[in-house]
Write an enzyme that holds these catalytic residues in place. Structure first.
Site: not given
Length: 419
Positions: A391, A388, A144
């Site tokens: 990312h 998170d 990702s």
């Protein structure tokens, strides 16, 4: 008397002057040596990638080449002008990285630019990028975070043109974008481990259950399609920490984080090394190799503090680290060097086969950006989800990856790289 002075000057010219000249040359050489060996990573990058580029000022138009610099070694500097795009730009931003949408209160994280030590990194120019890739296909292969970079690129290009979605599936992990006016295609091929894998227990925890990893077999999801790509950007890292059973030649040879006492215990670095070795071998075995450009974007660091990712860890910082505050070390350095060892071998083989391997070395820059992650702003406050710190917010420091990508493509086009 005049004759005596003439003889003395003649002796000086013939004997002393050459000695002084030699001393001066040695001093210059020694000084140059010191200035080019002050960074292990900088030298390693230069050897692997030919990462030095020519920095041009206004005399560029006259063809005068100025100093060279490594664009991957530098620091973050304040940039008040702000980002190239916002969450309202006509492009796709995953909610998980849409920090503006979910109300991140601070905005300093979008007001920094990467500044190489010895030159300027040009701003991203969408038209220039599209001209460089006219008629080509660019594939992002990885997890990702590869998609994070792909979406950043699409948003950066949105200032020039909006692409057509020509995806062959509704699965957004495998999106395809076509820029008709330039006959340029971007494809995303989601393959977090890069090699063949499947869950040993399909009903188990997706983070803790054992997964079978076939170290010598590329994941067909990308291997069957990547031959269509002229430029391949390959990356991966965060998925390799989970429990694995390692297979070679279809035989179990070891494991990582398994409880079977009869199976050889191996560090996750072994699986990581073999995954990239197999991926690079696969790229080197494709047909029509000549002219293909393979780019490795190495390990992207996480920034969990105050606990692990699932044990209270977060990334609450709002400013970049300075160079002296954070350096590449520990497991991040080990992951980075593991990749580079396999990259070096593949690059040497690529020279023989006409495949160009280049390093998009973002790791050292990103280790200094603990402020650039979504943290709690990749979802609504009432949604109880983990922070998170892996990312990157969009817009945010991930856009620098594509500024560096453009600089890399320009080096290829204009022949600045030392072959």
């Amino acid at each position: 008397m005049k004759g005596g002075w003439a003889e003395l000057f003649d002796s000086f010219r013939k004997v002393a002057l050459p000695i002084l000249t030699l001393v001066l040359l040695v001093k210059i050489t020694f000084s140059s040596y010191n200035s080019t060996t002050d960074s292990l990573l900088q030298n390693l990058e230069s050897n692997l990638n030919g990462s030095e580029i020519s920095s041009m000022n206004h005399s560029e138009k006259s063809g005068i080449k100025q100093q060279k610099c490594n664009i991957f070694v530098g620091k973050w500097v304040s940039y008040p002008k702000g980002p190239y795009y916002t969450n309202e730009t006509n492009c796709v931003i995953d909610d998980r990285q849409n920090c503006m949408k979910f109300g991140r209160p601070d905005s300093d994280f979008i007001h920094w630019r990467w500044k190489p030590d010895d030159c300027e990194l040009p701003l991203f120019d969408a038209i220039q990028f599209l001209e460089l890739v006219r008629g080509k296909t660019l594939a992002f292969v990885g997890d990702s975070l590869a998609r994070n970079q792909m979406q950043s690129l699409v948003c950066l290009l949105a200032s020039a043109i909006i692409p057509v979605d020509v995806s062959e599936t509704t699965d957004t992990r495998f999106r395809r974008w076509l820029y008709k006016d330039y006959n340029f295609t971007i494809i995303a091929l989601w393959s977090p481990e890069l090699i063949k894998s499947y869950e040993s227990d399909p009903n188990g925890d997706p983070y803790y259950s054992l997964m079978n990893l076939y170290l010598d077999k590329a994941d067909d999801v990308w291997a069957s399609q990547v031959d269509k790509a002229d430029i391949v950007i390959i990356s991966g890292g965060q998925w390799f920490f989970r429990p694995f059973l390692y297979y070679e030649n279809d035989q179990l040879i070891g494991c990582h984080k398994c409880n079977d006492k009869n199976v050889t215990k191996l560090y996750h670095y072994y699986g990581y090394k073999m995954a990239f070795r197999t991926a690079f071998k696969t790229l080197l075995s494709l047909k029509k190799l000549k002219g293909r450009l393979v780019i490795l974007r190495p390990f992207s660091p996480a920034h969990f503090e105050n606990g692990d990712w699932n044990k209270g860890g977060n990334c609450n910082r709002t400013r970049p680290f300075k160079n002296q505050e954070m350096k590449l070390e520990g497991y991040t350095l080990k992951m980075y060097l593991t990749q580079l060892e396999e990259f070096r071998a593949a690059q040497s083989e690529g020279i023989k086969k006409g495949v160009k391997f280049r390093l998009l070395d973002t790791t050292e820059a990103m280790i200094m950006r603990p402020d650039g992650h979504p943290n709690h702003y990749g979802h609504w406050p009432h949604e109880k989800k983990l922070p998170d710190c892996v990312h990157w917010c969009m817009p945010g420091p991930v856009d620098t990856w594509n500024e560096l990508l453009l600089a890399t493509l320009k080096k290829e086009a204009y022949g600045f790289i030392q072959r």
